[in-house]
Scaffold this active site. Sequence first.
Site, PDB file in Angstrom:
ATOM      1  N   HIS A 117       0.830  -1.202   0.000  1.00  0.00           N
ATOM      2  CA  HIS A 117       0.000   0.000   0.000  1.00  0.00           C
ATOM      3  C   HIS A 117       0.866   1.253   0.000  1.00  0.00           C
ATOM      4  CE1 HIS A 117      -3.553  -2.320   1.961  1.00  0.00           C
ATOM      5  NE2 HIS A 117      -3.901  -2.003   0.731  1.00  0.00           N
TER       6      HIS A 117
ATOM      7  N   CYS B  46      -3.399   0.875   9.616  1.00  0.00           N
ATOM      8  CA  CYS B  46      -4.340  -0.163   9.174  1.00  0.00           C
ATOM      9  C   CYS B  46      -5.392  -0.487  10.225  1.00  0.00           C
ATOM     10  CB  CYS B  46      -3.587  -1.445   8.842  1.00  0.00           C
ATOM     11  SG  CYS B  46      -2.128  -1.233   7.805  1.00  0.00           S
TER      12      CYS B  46
END
Length: 263
Positions: free
Chosen positions: A168, A255
């Site tokens: 990511h 996250c």
Amino acid sequence: MSFSTHFSHAITRRPAASITRGLRAVDTGTPDLARMQADHAAYIATLRETGATVVELPPLDAFPDSVFVEDTALCLPQGAVVMRPGAPSRLGEAAEMAPHLKALYAEVVAITGPDSFIEGGDILVTEREIFVGRSARTNAAGIAELTRLVAPWGHSLREVITPAGVLHFKTDCSLLDAETILSTTRLSASGCFDGYTVIDIPDGEEAAANTIRFNDLVLMPAGFPRTRDALTAAGFDVREIGNSECAKLDGGMSCLSLRFTPR
């Protein structure tokens, strides 16, 4: 007060026992559930220490990766956008998150295009723009759809490229304040953060790039002393949180929560 670093609310989800079957780019071992639960509890306690309201959702055993709630939504002051994760096994997580967002926001919209994929881990919100990284989990159609959805709220998007081999965009960067970004050199060398102050991660500590600024604290994974010292020297109040087990599943500080102040 900066809307991109100061928040009244966070949403988290406790790790499920099924997390030992979670996705991982490289297998570095099975996560220790008990240790992950203890680290997760410390994370939540630190968020609450700032005075924020932290919503702690129950485990979702059907979705092994569901502790990583950030990928399910983008939360802005004006409203929330439910994402469409690029990993097929995670598509149902976004639907599970939607009702919790609707309980807090007057406006919740969603990425719905069948060819659109986008995850919150690829999105970095600053005071002036929203960076979205093209990656294996976020494609051009997802970025285009998000651009259309947030335009009425006054936000502009800038598409950037996530470094090769990096899951990511935010695996490699974090927002520390309105003008300061923590970044790996492999990402900052692209010039994508020109115009911002950049604190580069020391070589060998790239896994520390995913931190979060949450109100007056910076939460970072434990075990990266040179990064910690650089942040402290820059004037930030740093808290180290154990992340060894989430790291086995490519997870970091950002996250584990959705962070926002709903209007």
